[in-house]
Design an enzyme around this catalytic site. Structure first.
Site, PDB file in Angstrom:
ATOM      1  N   CYS A 128      84.244  74.733  38.485  1.00 36.48           N
ATOM      2  CA  CYS A 128      84.680  75.144  37.138  1.00 36.48           C
ATOM      3  C   CYS A 128      84.394  76.613  36.863  1.00 36.48           C
ATOM      4  O   CYS A 128      84.843  77.146  35.838  1.00 36.48           O
ATOM      5  CB  CYS A 128      83.998  74.287  36.077  1.00 36.48           C
ATOM      6  SG  CYS A 128      84.375  72.522  36.195  1.00 36.48           S
ATOM      7  N   LYS A 132      76.185  76.093  34.112  1.00 32.43           N
ATOM      8  CA  LYS A 132      76.041  74.774  33.499  1.00 32.43           C
ATOM      9  C   LYS A 132      75.009  74.802  32.377  1.00 32.43           C
ATOM     10  O   LYS A 132      73.872  75.247  32.584  1.00 32.43           O
ATOM     11  CB  LYS A 132      75.609  73.743  34.540  1.00 32.43           C
ATOM     12  CG  LYS A 132      76.632  73.472  35.630  1.00 32.43           C
ATOM     13  CD  LYS A 132      76.098  72.426  36.587  1.00 32.43           C
ATOM     14  CE  LYS A 132      77.071  72.168  37.732  1.00 32.43           C
ATOM     15  NZ  LYS A 132      76.543  71.171  38.689  1.00 32.43           N
ATOM     16  N   HIS A 137      76.741  68.204  33.947  1.00 31.50           N
ATOM     17  CA  HIS A 137      76.980  67.953  35.368  1.00 31.50           C
ATOM     18  C   HIS A 137      78.476  67.882  35.626  1.00 31.50           C
ATOM     19  O   HIS A 137      79.260  67.566  34.717  1.00 31.50           O
ATOM     20  CB  HIS A 137      76.309  66.653  35.820  1.00 31.50           C
ATOM     21  CG  HIS A 137      74.832  66.647  35.659  1.00 31.50           C
ATOM     22  ND1 HIS A 137      73.967  67.169  36.601  1.00 31.50           N
ATOM     23  CD2 HIS A 137      74.052  66.205  34.634  1.00 31.50           C
ATOM     24  CE1 HIS A 137      72.722  67.034  36.181  1.00 31.50           C
ATOM     25  NE2 HIS A 137      72.750  66.452  34.994  1.00 31.50           N
ATOM     26  N   HIS A 138      78.852  68.187  36.848  1.00 31.53           N
ATOM     27  CA  HIS A 138      80.264  68.138  37.223  1.00 31.53           C
ATOM     28  C   HIS A 138      80.619  66.732  37.673  1.00 31.53           C
ATOM     29  O   HIS A 138      79.941  66.141  38.520  1.00 31.53           O
ATOM     30  CB  HIS A 138      80.567  69.135  38.342  1.00 31.53           C
ATOM     31  CG  HIS A 138      82.026  69.222  38.683  1.00 31.53           C
ATOM     32  ND1 HIS A 138      82.898  70.059  38.014  1.00 31.53           N
ATOM     33  CD2 HIS A 138      82.764  68.569  39.617  1.00 31.53           C
ATOM     34  CE1 HIS A 138      84.106  69.920  38.520  1.00 31.53           C
ATOM     35  NE2 HIS A 138      84.055  69.022  39.501  1.00 31.53           N
ATOM     36  N   SER A 140      83.141  64.485  39.689  1.00 26.23           N
ATOM     37  CA  SER A 140      84.163  64.614  40.729  1.00 26.23           C
ATOM     38  C   SER A 140      85.407  63.798  40.391  1.00 26.23           C
ATOM     39  O   SER A 140      86.507  64.151  40.797  1.00 26.23           O
ATOM     40  CB  SER A 140      83.592  64.174  42.077  1.00 26.23           C
ATOM     41  OG  SER A 140      83.120  62.836  42.006  1.00 26.23           O
ATOM     42  N   CYS A 145      83.245  69.750  34.244  1.00 25.81           N
ATOM     43  CA  CYS A 145      81.833  69.697  33.899  1.00 25.81           C
ATOM     44  C   CYS A 145      81.708  68.994  32.550  1.00 25.81           C
ATOM     45  O   CYS A 145      82.360  69.386  31.576  1.00 25.81           O
ATOM     46  CB  CYS A 145      81.242  71.101  33.828  1.00 25.81           C
ATOM     47  SG  CYS A 145      80.894  71.816  35.453  1.00 25.81           S
ATOM     48  N   HIS A 152      80.037  58.229  35.328  1.00 24.61           N
ATOM     49  CA  HIS A 152      81.474  57.961  35.242  1.00 24.61           C
ATOM     50  C   HIS A 152      81.676  56.464  35.372  1.00 24.61           C
ATOM     51  O   HIS A 152      81.277  55.853  36.363  1.00 24.61           O
ATOM     52  CB  HIS A 152      82.246  58.693  36.345  1.00 24.61           C
ATOM     53  CG  HIS A 152      83.738  58.509  36.231  1.00 24.61           C
ATOM     54  ND1 HIS A 152      84.533  59.354  35.491  1.00 24.61           N
ATOM     55  CD2 HIS A 152      84.565  57.555  36.750  1.00 24.61           C
ATOM     56  CE1 HIS A 152      85.791  58.935  35.564  1.00 24.61           C
ATOM     57  NE2 HIS A 152      85.836  57.854  36.316  1.00 24.61           N
ATOM     58  N   CYS A 153      82.287  55.864  34.351  1.00 21.89           N
ATOM     59  CA  CYS A 153      82.427  54.407  34.304  1.00 21.89           C
ATOM     60  C   CYS A 153      83.855  54.008  34.672  1.00 21.89           C
ATOM     61  O   CYS A 153      84.805  54.363  33.962  1.00 21.89           O
ATOM     62  CB  CYS A 153      82.085  53.888  32.910  1.00 21.89           C
ATOM     63  SG  CYS A 153      82.215  52.091  32.762  1.00 21.89           S
ATOM     64  N   CYS A 159      84.465  59.499  31.744  1.00 19.16           N
ATOM     65  CA  CYS A 159      83.071  59.894  31.846  1.00 19.16           C
ATOM     66  C   CYS A 159      82.347  59.524  30.558  1.00 19.16           C
ATOM     67  O   CYS A 159      82.873  59.723  29.466  1.00 19.16           O
ATOM     68  CB  CYS A 159      82.948  61.400  32.088  1.00 19.16           C
ATOM     69  SG  CYS A 159      82.667  61.811  33.806  1.00 19.16           S
TER      70      CYS A 159
END
Length: 378
Positions: A128, A132, A137-138, A140, A145, A152-153, A159
């Site tokens: 990005c 940060k 956090h980034h 994927s 970010c 991530h669900c 996210c």
């Protein structure tokens, strides 16, 4: 080989499969409860009315919070955390890591950043191209970010972070209430149908039991699904309640954030009450509604560093020359509200917690969750 953009499109489509599966299960549960149970099975009008009113209240809150969790875009860092055009060019041309860090330190000197990497370097996202913020956090999967990223669900295809963490918690809570209410009200009819199913002949059924109709399959299966989902979601909801009380994300549970004085898993904790307010806001009347009321901007958070007295900060900075890579900045209004009040947060001592045991707890919850989905999805 298929072009990369075709593969990305396929991945995006497949990412919605878990959400579609949940939507189908919820739609079927609505039909099974309202039509097969309340309309065709229950004979008492008063019982029907009470069940339908409570059911629709829990159903609306469950669907509302689930939709907000899915369709709320992850919050991303503001432009102040992006490198200037000049700094970006210098950073990309420079091959020596120490010089790159010097460029990042110069760019971050006026930013409200209190955490670094484990090696005391500035946290920078090459993807990005920005510095940060704390707790950012980034992802994927989303390729951005995410502020205060938790995880991530796949079941919401999104996210879970600063922008929708409250919605995610409410989704878990209302799904628990939904499953509990369905299982509790269906139980007596489940027993009656189960008793009927175990008989050799339906004509031997006593008058106080239910007739042998197609509704029995929906009622029997509805109880099993509601009970299994309740058990599987309960562990996940309990875990996230514990995280809220400690003011940690799932990522921070596995890897403690690193401050000036080293890693500190309780670095963002202000006490249980203030931790709760940070997620749900100051006004309790909005706590149970899936509307955004979280405090702060997602980029800056109160820490034990900023709770210290200004004289203590000055003395500590003199005792640690050139070790701190960033400087502090005045807190926002929401942070001052968290730090003010009669109750002051006091560190009571280190907690004897094992990160691996927490990891195992989450893995067990996720495994149980997937296990029940696989059972009822086949």
């Amino acid at each position: 080989m298929a072009p990369s953009h075709v593969l990305k499109c396929c991945q995006k489509v497949l990412a919605w499969v878990p959400v579609a599966f949940i939507a189908l299960v919820v739609a079927w549960s609505y039909y099974a409860y309202v039509v097969e149970l309340c309309v065709f099975t229950i004979s008492s009008t008063a019982e029907k009315v009470v069940y339908l009113v409570v059911f629709h209240l829990s159903f609306v809150m469950f669907v509302w919070s689930y939709g907000k969790t899915i369709f709320t875009s992850p919050a991303t860092p503001s432009n102040e955390f992006c490198l200037s055009k000049l700094d970006k060019e210098q950073y990309e041309k420079e091959e020596r890591p120490e010089i790159q860090q010097e460029i990042l330190r110069r760019a971050a000197k006026d930013l409200p950043i209190y955490t670094t990497t484990a090696s005391r370097a500035i946290r920078y996202c090459d993807r990005c191209q920005l510095i940060k913020p704390d707790r950012c956090h980034h992802c994927s999967a989303c390729d951005v970010c995410v502020l205060k990223m938790d995880h991530h669900c796949p079941w919401v295809n999104n996210c879970v972070g600063f922008s929708n963490y409250k919605f995610f918690l409410l989704f878990l809570m209302y799904s628990l209430l939904y499953c509990l209410f369905v299982a509790a009200t269906v139980l007596q009819y489940f027993i009656k149908f189960w008793t009927l199913c175990r008989r050799k002949a339906a004509e031997n059924c006593p008058k106080n039991e239910l007739p042998d109709t197609h509704a029995k399959f929906h009622v029997l299966f509805l109880f099993f699904v509601a009970a299994m989902f309740f058990i599987s979601i309960l562990s996940l909801f309990s875990y996230h309640c514990w995280l809220v009380g400690k003011n940690r994300s799932t990522i921070e549970t596995f890897r403690a954030p690193t401050f000036r004085n080293g890693p500190d898993k309780n670095g963002f904790s202000l006490g249980c009450s203030k931790n709760l307010r940070e997620v749900f806001g100051d006004e309790k009347k909005y706590w149970l509604l899936p509307i955004f009321t979280s405090l702060g901007d997602g980029c800056t958070f109160p820490t034990r560093l900023v709770i210290m007295d200004q004289e203590q900060l000055a003395v500590s900075s003199q005792n640690e020359p050139a070790k701190s890579s960033v400087t502090t900045r005045p807190l926002s209004e929401s942070q001052n509200r968290l730090l003010s009040g009669d109750c002051q947060w006091v560190e009571t001592g280190p907690e004897e917690e094992n990160v691996k045991s927490g990891s195992g707890f989450v893995r067990g919850s996720v495994f149980l969750f997937f296990f029940f989905f696989l059972i009822f999805g086949t």
